[in-house]
Design a protein around this motif. Structure first.
Motif, short mmCIF file in Angstrom:
data_model
loop_
_atom_site.label_atom_id
_atom_site.label_comp_id
_atom_site.label_asym_id
_atom_site.label_seq_id
_atom_site.Cartn_x
_atom_site.Cartn_y
_atom_site.Cartn_z
N ILE A 231 0.88 -1.19 0.00
CA ILE A 231 0.00 0.00 0.00
C ILE A 231 0.90 1.22 0.00
O ILE A 231 1.72 1.40 0.90
CB ILE A 231 -0.90 0.02 1.26
N CYS A 232 0.75 2.06 -1.03
CA CYS A 232 1.57 3.27 -1.18
C CYS A 232 0.67 4.48 -0.93
O CYS A 232 -0.53 4.43 -1.14
CB CYS A 232 2.15 3.29 -2.59
N ARG A 233 1.27 5.59 -0.57
CA ARG A 233 0.48 6.79 -0.29
C ARG A 233 -0.30 7.25 -1.53
O ARG A 233 -1.37 7.83 -1.41
CB ARG A 233 1.42 7.89 0.22
N THR A 234 0.23 6.97 -2.71
CA THR A 234 -0.48 7.37 -3.92
C THR A 234 -1.86 6.69 -3.99
O THR A 234 -2.83 7.28 -4.47
CB THR A 234 0.36 7.05 -5.17
N ASP A 235 -1.95 5.44 -3.51
CA ASP A 235 -3.26 4.77 -3.49
C ASP A 235 -4.21 5.52 -2.56
O ASP A 235 -5.41 5.63 -2.82
CB ASP A 235 -3.10 3.32 -3.00
N GLY B 51 -4.09 0.27 -6.40
CA GLY B 51 -2.98 -0.66 -6.19
C GLY B 51 -1.99 -0.61 -7.34
O GLY B 51 -2.39 -0.72 -8.51
N HIS B 52 -0.71 -0.37 -7.02
CA HIS B 52 0.29 -0.28 -8.09
C HIS B 52 1.65 -0.75 -7.62
O HIS B 52 2.65 -0.47 -8.25
CB HIS B 52 0.39 1.17 -8.59
N GLU B 53 1.69 -1.47 -6.50
CA GLU B 53 2.99 -1.93 -5.98
C GLU B 53 2.88 -3.45 -5.76
O GLU B 53 2.94 -3.93 -4.64
CB GLU B 53 3.27 -1.19 -4.66
N GLY C 193 7.92 -2.53 -7.08
CA GLY C 193 6.99 -2.00 -8.08
C GLY C 193 6.81 -0.50 -7.97
O GLY C 193 6.39 0.15 -8.91
N CYS C 194 7.09 0.07 -6.78
CA CYS C 194 6.97 1.53 -6.67
C CYS C 194 7.90 2.11 -5.61
O CYS C 194 8.90 2.73 -5.93
CB CYS C 194 5.53 1.97 -6.39
N GLY C 195 7.54 1.94 -4.33
CA GLY C 195 8.18 2.71 -3.26
C GLY C 195 9.69 2.65 -3.23
O GLY C 195 10.36 3.69 -3.21
#
Ligand code: APR
Ligand code: ZN
Ligand code: ZN
Length: 374
Positions: free
Chosen positions: A46-50, A68-70, A175-177
Motif C-alpha cells: 500500500i503506497c500513499r499514492t493509493d 494498487g500499483h505496488e 513496483g513503486c516505493g
C-alpha cells in the motif's frame, strides 16, 4: 491453463467513490486482448499514492476504480502477439511502463514513457475499455496495474519478468516505493560520495531515498519528519541525523543551515506537500533539490526565481528515473544477491480482506509499508 480465454471471478478491493473505504467484492476479469497480459497478483504493497486516489486527489481518476500499483504476481494467460512473458512467469506490473519505442524510451536520459497511462485522459486500458466489471458495472483500471485485484490485466510493455526465485511478498515493493526513492538518489540526483543530503518525509519512499543516499556514499544524511516514530527506522537505514520540524519555531531550512554551516548538497521532497517543496529548494545555496512526492493535481507552487538563478537545480523524478522494464528485473536480482534490502520497509502483512486496516495504519503514521496478500 484452465482459465485461459475465460472470464475469471475473483476478489478485488473496489473504491466506489472518493472518500469512502474500499469494499472487497467479487469482480469479473475479462481475458487479455492482443498485446495484453493477465496476471494473478500474489502480494501488493500500500503506497500513499493509493491513498491519494481514495481521497479523490486526482480529478482525472474516475470511480469506481481498483487501486494498487505496488504488486507482484504470476502470469495467468497472455493475449495474441505477446512474446516477452508466458503463463507461469513471475512478474512485477509497471505503473510506469517502457514501450521501448517512444522518444523518451529512446532517450537514454529519460524514463517517462509517452505510451504510459499518464498520457491517457482516462483510467482505462489503452484501447479505452476496461477488463473489470462488478455487479454489472464497468470498473476503472488504475495506472494499468490495479494490483488490489486478485487478477488484473495490463499491456505487455507494462509488465517486467523477474527471477523465478523472487519472493513475491517482498519484491512487490520493487513496483513503486523502493525504486522511486532509491533511484531518486542514485539516478536522478547522482549523489556523490562524501556529500550531505536532506530527506523530507520518512515513509516508504523517503526511507528508500535514505538507503539510496547511503549506498551512494553520502557522509551525512539528515532525515526530516513530523512523526518522530519514523526516526529509529531512518537511523537503521543510514540517516545520521533526524530532525522534527515541530521541535523548532524557526523555518526548517534555517535549522538545516545551522546544522551544516553551508547547507546541504542534495535535498529530496518525499512527502507530497507544496510547502515542503519550496522549503526543500531553500535548503542550500548550491543545492540540487529532487521532487519525489506527488502533489495533488492542479497544485500551484510559487517561489522566487532568484533561487534558481543563484545556481540551484530543481528536478523531478518519476519512479526513480529507472527505465522500468530494463531495470526492475535487475533490482530484483540485486535483491536476491542481498545487495538491497527493501524488506526493512515492511512493517505489516495483511490479508486483502483487511485492506482498509492497512490504510488506517498508513494514515495514523503507524506503518511504513503494509503488504496485502491474496
Ligand atoms: N514535514 C515533514 N514530514 C512530513 C510532513 C511535513 N510537513 N507532512 C507529512 N510528513 C511525513 C509523514 O509523517 C510521513 O512519514 O511524510 C511521510 C510521508 O510518508 P507516507 O505517507 O508513508 O508516503 P510514501 O508512500 O512514502 O510516499 C511519499 O511519494 O509516491 C509519492 O504519493 C506519494 O506523495 C507521496 C510521497
Ligand atoms: Zn507508489
Ligand atoms: Zn515509451
Amino acid at each position: 491453463m484452465a482459465t485461459s480465454g475465460k472470464v475469471i471471478r475473483c476478489r478485488a478491493a473496489v473504491a466506489w467513490a472518493a472518500g469512502k473505504p474500499l469494499s472487497v467484492e467479487e469482480v469479473e476479469v475479462a481475458p487479455p486482448k492482443a498485446q495484453e497480459v493477465r496476471v494473478k497478483i500474489v502480494a501488493s504493497g500500500i503506497c500513499r499514492t493509493d491513498d491519494h486516489v481514495l481521497g479523490g486527489y486526482f480529478p482525472n481518476i474516475e470511480f469506481p476504480v481498483i487501486p494498487g500499483h505496488e504488486g507482484a504476481g504470476i502470469v495467468e494467460s497472455v493475449g495474441e502477439g505477446v512474446t516477452s512473458v508466458k503463463p507461469g512467469d513471475k512478474v512485477i506490473p509497471l505503473c510506469l511502463p517502457q514501450c521501448g519505442e517512444c522518444c523518451f524510451c529512446l532517450n537514454p536520459d529519460s524514463n517517462y514513457c509517452i505510451k504510459s497511462h499518464f498520457s491517457e485522459s482516462q483510467n482505462l486500458m489503452p484501447d479505452k475499455t476496461s477488463r473489470f466489471t462488478c455487479k454489472g458495472k464497468q470498473i476503472h483500471h488504475f495506472l494499468w496495474t490495479s494490483t488490489f485485484a486478485e487478477y488484473t490485466v495490463m499491456p505487455e510493455y507494462a509488465v517486467a519478468k523477474i527471477d523465478a526465485a523472487a519472493p513475491l511478498d517482498k519484491v512487490c515493493l520493487l513496483g513503486c516505493g523502493f525504486p522511486t526513492g532509491y533511484g531518486a538518489a542514485i539516478n536522478t540526483a547522482k549523489v556523490k560520495p562524501g556529500s550531505t543530503c536532506a530527506v523530507f518525509g520518512l515513509g516508504g519512499v523517503g526511507l528508500s531515498v535514505v538507503m539510496g543516499c547511503k549506498a551512494a556514499g553520502a557522509s551525512r544524511i539528515i532525515a526530516i519528519d513530523i512523526n518522530k516514530d519514523k526516526f529509529a527506522k531512518a537511523k537503521e537505514l543510514g540517516a545520521t541525523d533526524c530532525v522534527n520540524p515541530k521541535d523548532f519555531t524557526k523555518p526548517i531550512h534555517e535549522v538545516l543551515m545551522e546544522m551544516t554551516g553551508l547547507g546541504v548538497d542534495y535535498s529530496f521532497e518525499a512527502i507530497g506537500h507544496k510547502d515542503t517543496l519550496v522549503r526543500d529548494l531553500l535548503a542550500h545555496h548550491r543545492c540540487l533539490c529532487v521532487m519525489v512526492g506527488e502533489l495533488a493535481s492542479g497544485s500551484v507552487v510559487s517561489f522566487d526565481p532568484m533561487l534558481l538563478l543563484c545556481g540551484r537545480t530543481w528536478r523531478g523524478s518519476v519512479l526513480g528515473g529507472w527505465k522500468t522494464r530494463d531495470s526492475i528485473p535487475k533490482l530484483v536480482s540485486s535483491y536476491l544477491e542481498k545487495k538491497l534490502n527493501p524488506d526493512l520497509l515492511i512493517t505489516h502483512t495483511l490479508p486483502i480482506a483487511e485492506v482498509n486496516k492497512g490504510f488506517e495504519l498508513l494514515r495514523a503514521g503507524k506503518s511504513i509499508r503494509s503488504v496485502l496478500l491474496f
